[in-house]
Enzyme design. Structure first.
Site, short mmCIF file in Angstrom:
data_model
loop_
_atom_site.label_atom_id
_atom_site.label_comp_id
_atom_site.label_asym_id
_atom_site.label_seq_id
_atom_site.Cartn_x
_atom_site.Cartn_y
_atom_site.Cartn_z
N HIS A 361 0.81 -1.22 0.00
CA HIS A 361 0.00 0.00 0.00
C HIS A 361 0.84 1.26 0.00
O HIS A 361 0.54 2.22 -0.69
CB HIS A 361 -0.90 0.01 1.24
CG HIS A 361 -2.13 -0.77 1.04
ND1 HIS A 361 -2.90 -1.22 2.06
CD2 HIS A 361 -2.71 -1.18 -0.08
CE1 HIS A 361 -3.92 -1.89 1.56
NE2 HIS A 361 -3.82 -1.87 0.26
N ARG A 467 -9.31 -6.64 -15.83
CA ARG A 467 -8.96 -7.94 -15.25
C ARG A 467 -10.11 -8.40 -14.37
O ARG A 467 -10.16 -8.07 -13.18
CB ARG A 467 -7.67 -7.82 -14.43
CG ARG A 467 -6.41 -7.61 -15.26
CD ARG A 467 -5.20 -7.52 -14.35
NE ARG A 467 -3.96 -7.69 -15.05
CZ ARG A 467 -3.15 -6.69 -15.42
NH1 ARG A 467 -3.48 -5.44 -15.15
NH2 ARG A 467 -2.01 -6.94 -16.03
N ARG A 503 -11.82 -9.06 -19.86
CA ARG A 503 -11.18 -10.37 -19.98
C ARG A 503 -11.93 -11.35 -19.08
O ARG A 503 -12.25 -11.03 -17.94
CB ARG A 503 -9.72 -10.26 -19.54
CG ARG A 503 -9.00 -11.58 -19.63
CD ARG A 503 -7.53 -11.39 -19.38
NE ARG A 503 -7.24 -11.18 -17.97
CZ ARG A 503 -6.01 -10.96 -17.51
NH1 ARG A 503 -5.00 -10.88 -18.35
NH2 ARG A 503 -5.80 -10.78 -16.24
N GLU A 605 -0.39 -14.55 -25.05
CA GLU A 605 0.53 -14.55 -23.91
C GLU A 605 1.22 -15.90 -23.74
O GLU A 605 2.21 -16.00 -23.02
CB GLU A 605 -0.18 -14.12 -22.62
CG GLU A 605 -1.47 -14.83 -22.32
CD GLU A 605 -2.21 -14.25 -21.12
OE1 GLU A 605 -1.65 -13.40 -20.41
OE2 GLU A 605 -3.36 -14.66 -20.88
N ASN A 628 3.44 -9.54 -20.02
CA ASN A 628 3.96 -10.05 -18.74
C ASN A 628 4.09 -11.57 -18.81
O ASN A 628 5.12 -12.14 -18.47
CB ASN A 628 3.02 -9.69 -17.58
CG ASN A 628 2.63 -8.22 -17.59
OD1 ASN A 628 3.34 -7.41 -18.14
ND2 ASN A 628 1.50 -7.90 -16.99
N ASP A 629 3.04 -12.21 -19.27
CA ASP A 629 3.10 -13.67 -19.36
C ASP A 629 3.90 -14.12 -20.57
O ASP A 629 4.61 -15.12 -20.50
CB ASP A 629 1.68 -14.26 -19.42
CG ASP A 629 1.09 -14.41 -18.04
OD1 ASP A 629 1.81 -14.90 -17.15
OD2 ASP A 629 -0.06 -14.00 -17.83
N ARG A 639 7.53 -14.79 -13.29
CA ARG A 639 7.44 -13.33 -13.16
C ARG A 639 7.39 -12.86 -11.72
O ARG A 639 7.59 -11.68 -11.44
CB ARG A 639 6.22 -12.80 -13.95
CG ARG A 639 4.91 -13.35 -13.46
CD ARG A 639 3.77 -13.11 -14.45
NE ARG A 639 2.98 -11.94 -14.12
CZ ARG A 639 1.83 -11.63 -14.72
NH1 ARG A 639 1.37 -12.38 -15.70
NH2 ARG A 639 1.15 -10.57 -14.37
N CYS A 676 -1.26 -5.13 -23.92
CA CYS A 676 -1.81 -4.65 -22.64
C CYS A 676 -0.97 -5.06 -21.44
O CYS A 676 -1.40 -4.90 -20.31
CB CYS A 676 -3.26 -5.10 -22.48
SG CYS A 676 -3.45 -6.88 -22.45
C1 PEP Z 1 -0.09 -10.06 -19.20
O1 PEP Z 1 0.15 -11.24 -18.98
O2 PEP Z 1 0.71 -9.28 -19.75
C2 PEP Z 1 -1.39 -9.49 -18.81
C3 PEP Z 1 -1.76 -8.30 -19.22
O3 PEP Z 1 -2.18 -10.19 -17.98
P1 PEP Z 1 -1.87 -10.46 -16.43
O4 PEP Z 1 -0.75 -9.54 -16.02
O5 PEP Z 1 -3.13 -10.19 -15.72
O6 PEP Z 1 -1.47 -11.90 -16.41
MG MG Z 2 -1.40 -12.61 -18.44
#
Ligand code: PEP
Ligand code: MG
Length: 756
Positions: A361, A467, A503, A605, A628-629, A639, A676
């Site tokens: 936080h 999300r 999503r 992803e 990210n994934d 990650r 994204c």
């Molecule tokens: C990602 O994987 O980049 C993504 C946007 O989804 P999340 O971070 O929720 O897995």
């Molecule tokens: Mg993802």
């Protein structure tokens, strides 16, 4: 054996300082292994020697005074080779060196092992015995395992500071942590320690139950007032969603379950109020900490913080009267909101928290307030209070004891940074068009507090990622269709004038639901996202129907499927979506003209998706890259694992080539594509994407101003040339350097480092 190991490691981890930690280590190891002597030598790189830091068995006057030069003696040999050594009689070894001061003549057998952290030998751990004998395999493996555990505990502690100090030629010490909130801050360290820790409370009975209850109720009120006062002070400076963080604190202080559980401990077990707080808070903390999701496990520190504040008032400790420096850097083992509460915001320049993550936080708050922050730095809390400190929230570096040259250098950078901030603010509401005329769509990522971005509605063209699983994670059972409809309606009507990409549930992996536990060996490769919801069509259909119902009024819904790795998954998901859609058409007497099927897209992803874009293009309306994934799966780097965080390289050549393949394929097959993941909101990432031809970027609200500024200032043609060079570069660092250079030549280096 495991519990003995854990016990030793815990004792070391809990010690107040380095000396106490080392003493605890040798004492406990000597006891547990039933040996005559245990000692630890620490590497001193500056003087190229190994210092005897603690010993149980060797002469106490030698501790802190004895050292072996690198390569000297058996300990030096272990340090040099980085391997353990087991000797029945040390005197028979040719490298044995006699140190009369340490009085080790009594000992014959010797077992030593290096303590290695991130490929560096931090020290050598030794046990010795009078009886000449080889140590057993079990003893050997115990010591090696202990050294491995210690390496990770010590590697993140003051030991690193000791090592850093020994390597520093001048007075200033540069300590590397993780960047948590960007920016430069200069000030005096203001070290705050919790006045009373939960661990320090002793469980005691009370003879006056009614008095304890009265006292407890009184301090709950006092704490609530305190947080409300702080909230009032900050109200005007914070956006609604960040302000809502204070609600979580008030919520804990109003939570009947929590408060009644404490009262029950007082009433039923005759505990004192402080003991009851300890019992209940610790059980809550344990439950939260067990959750692997970052957001939820962070809630453990909220509970701890509130409980400690209650204890503080309960014991009526008078706060130490340390004068507040005019410009201060808040420093603590774990900075909490209530620590922040005790500091006027106009004095607060920066935050350094030894523990805690970027999703705590305080860090969310720091980012929202634009306060630079660094986490995970090893710091000498005892010796730095009221001393000059510089923090660099871009690189994660904390500089202790800077001289006046360093101070004026950073002051200059700070002044330049402030100039840049003003420029960014001026262009925030503008649309994003590259200098050479390419229009870029900027979209918003949201999840929790989705309805709190009202003030910046004009700054983006749609929601690129909602999300949907985040609200599911805060409930105690699956939300009903009606509850979901209600919540999605809020979102879709708030952004009625723009497309909203929702999503479907992406649970599993690191996003568990407490009411739907999944135990797997490899959760990120397991039952996650679409894999889970297709196996449970009842959950999927309820969610889709709720989304469709919610979209009846404005028809601005787009549906996106997470974790797709095969065409069959998309076909099956579409079949279910169409089924739900027909049910809604029937229920509301609509037709496909009056309520068309929303656009359906998938997340790219899982790397497999990169190669099936031609097939995907035939059955979906759009794709969005979850970088990210995608990076996690492409590079096989978890990650969330800080041990391999350095390998999570967003600019790795493989990532670049994957992004290039995707955009080229999407262009060829006329498939709409956006990105994204975090990469879109990262200045270098955004430049790479622009240069490759991406036109749709979805990001968090905090990054929008910066990214738009860069887009408006740079030309796609030039970025495309940078991309060309980057695609033949050898590694991520070289790729980054290409774009850093470009930004520097354009006078925009201030976006990725301190200064203008
Ligand atoms: C990602 O994987 O980049 C993504 C946007 O989804 P999340 O971070 O929720 O897995
Ligand atoms: Mg993802």
């Amino acid at each position: 054996m495991l519990s003995q190991l854990r016990h030793i490691v815990e004792q070391v981890g809990e010690a107040k300082n380095l000396t106490a930690a080392m003493e605890a280590l040798v004492r406990q190891t000597q006891l547990t292994m039933a040996v005559d002597c245990c000692s630890i030598y620490i590497t001193d790189n500056k003087n190229e020697q190994l210092n005897l830091m603690a010993s149980k068995g060797l002469a106490s006057h030698a501790v802190g005074r004895t050292y072996l030069k690198f390569g000297e003696g058996i300990v030096g040999l272990i340090h040099e080779k980085g391997e353990p050594l087991n000797l029945a009689n040390i005197r028979e070894h040719p490298r044995n060196q006699h140190l009369p001061d340490v009085q080790e003549d009594r000992f014959n057998s010797f077992l030593g092992t290096p303590i290695i952290h991130k490929r560096q030998v931090l020290g050598v751990l030794v046990v010795q015995q009078k009886t000449p004998r080889l140590f057993s395999e079990l003893e050997e493996s115990f010591l090696i395992t202990l050294a491995m555990h210690l390496a990770s505990v010590l590697g993140n502690s003051e030991l690193r500071l000791a090592l850093a100090q020994s390597m520093q030629p001048s007075g200033a010490i540069h300590l590397q942590g993780s960047p948590a909130s960007s920016g430069i801050a200069i000030g005096k360290a203001y070290v705050v320690r919790p006045a009373f820790t939960l661990a320090e409370v002793r469980i005691e009975k009370s003879h006056s139950i009614s008095k304890e209850i009265l006292l407890f109720d009184m301090i709950v009120k006092k704490c609530s007032d305190e947080f409300s006062d702080l909230a009032l002070t900050l109200k005007d400076q914070l956006s609604k969603d960040v302000f809502a963080l204070f609600d979580i604190y008030s919520h804990v202080l109003k939570d009947k379950l929590f408060l009644n559980a404490i009262r029950a401990q007082i009433n039923e077990h005759q505990l004192s109020a402080s003991s009851a707080i300890k019992v209940v808070a610790e059980s809550y903390i344990k439950q939260f900490e067990a959750m692997s999701d970052n957001y939820l496990s962070e809630r453990a520190s909220d509970i701890r913080d509130v409980a400690q504040r209650l204890l503080y008032h309960l014991t009526q400790q008078v706060e130490e009267e340390i004068p507040l420096p005019d410009k201060l850097i808040l420093v603590a083992s774990e900075v909490t909101l209530s620590m922040l509460a005790s500091i006027p915001t106009d004095k607060l320049q920066g935050i350094v928290s030894i523990k805690g993550g970027a999703s705590s936080h305080v860090i969310i708050l720091a980012r929202a307030l634009g306060i630079p922050a660094v986490v995970g730095s090893p710091l000498p809390l005892d010796s730095m209070n009221q001393k000059d400190v510089i923090i660099d929230g871009y690189s994660g570096c904390t500089i202790l004891f800077p001289d006046h040259v360093l101070l004026s250098h950073y002051q200059l950078l700070l002044d330049e940074e402030n100039e840049l901030k003003k420029l960014i603010e001026q262009g925030e509401c503008k649309s994003a068009t590259t200098f050479d005329g390419h229009k870029i769509s900027i979209l918003l990522n949201t999840g929790l507090n989705a309805n709190q971005h009202a003030t910046i509605v004009g700054h983006f063209e749609g929601i690129g990622l909602y999300r949907s699983e985040l609200p599911f994670m805060l409930t105690t059972s699956f939300p009903t269709e009606q509850e979901q409809t209600h919540s999605y309606q809020g979102l879709l009507s708030q952004y009625a004038q723009m497309p909203v990409t929702m999503r479907t549930l992406d649970i599993g992996g690191d996003k568990p639901l407490s009411y739907f536990p999944i135990v797997e060996e490899n959760p990120f490769l397991g039952w996650r996202g679409i894999r889970l919801t297709l196996d449970h069509p009842e959950i999927f259909l309820v969610q889709i129907r709720a989304m469709l119902r919610a979209s009846l009024a404005h028809q601005n819904l787009r549906i996106m499927l997470p974790m797709i790795s095969a065409i069959e998954e998309v076909i099956e998901a579409k079949r279910l979506i169409v089924k739900a859609w027909r049910e809604i058409l029937d229920e509301f007497k609509l037709t496909s003209d009056t309520f068309p099927l929303p656009d359906i897209g998938v997340m790219v992803e899982v790397p497999a998706c990169i190669f099936i874009i031609p097939q995907l293009a035939e059955i979906v309306d759009f794709v969005s890259i979850g970088s990210n994934d995608l990076i996690q799966y492409l590079l096989a780097v978890d990650r969330n694992n800080s041990r391999v965080a350095a390998l999570f390289d967003s600019y790795h050549p493989a990532v670049l080539h994957a992004l290039k393949l995707i955009i080229d394929s999407c262009h060829r097959y006329h498939l709409e594509v956006s990105l994204c993941g975090e990469l879109a909101g990262d200045p270098i990432g955004a430049l790479i994407l622009l240069g490759m031809g991406y036109n749709r970027l979805s990001m968090n609200a905090t990054n929008m101003g910066k990214i738009k500024y860069l887009i408006n200032a740079l030309s796609r043609k030039e970025l495309a040339q940078c991309v060309e060079q980057a695609l033949v570069a050898q590694n991520g660092a070289m790729i980054r350097a290409i774009f850093v250079d470009h930004l520097e030549t354009k006078g925009l280096g201030g976006f990725i480092r301190a200064g203008k």
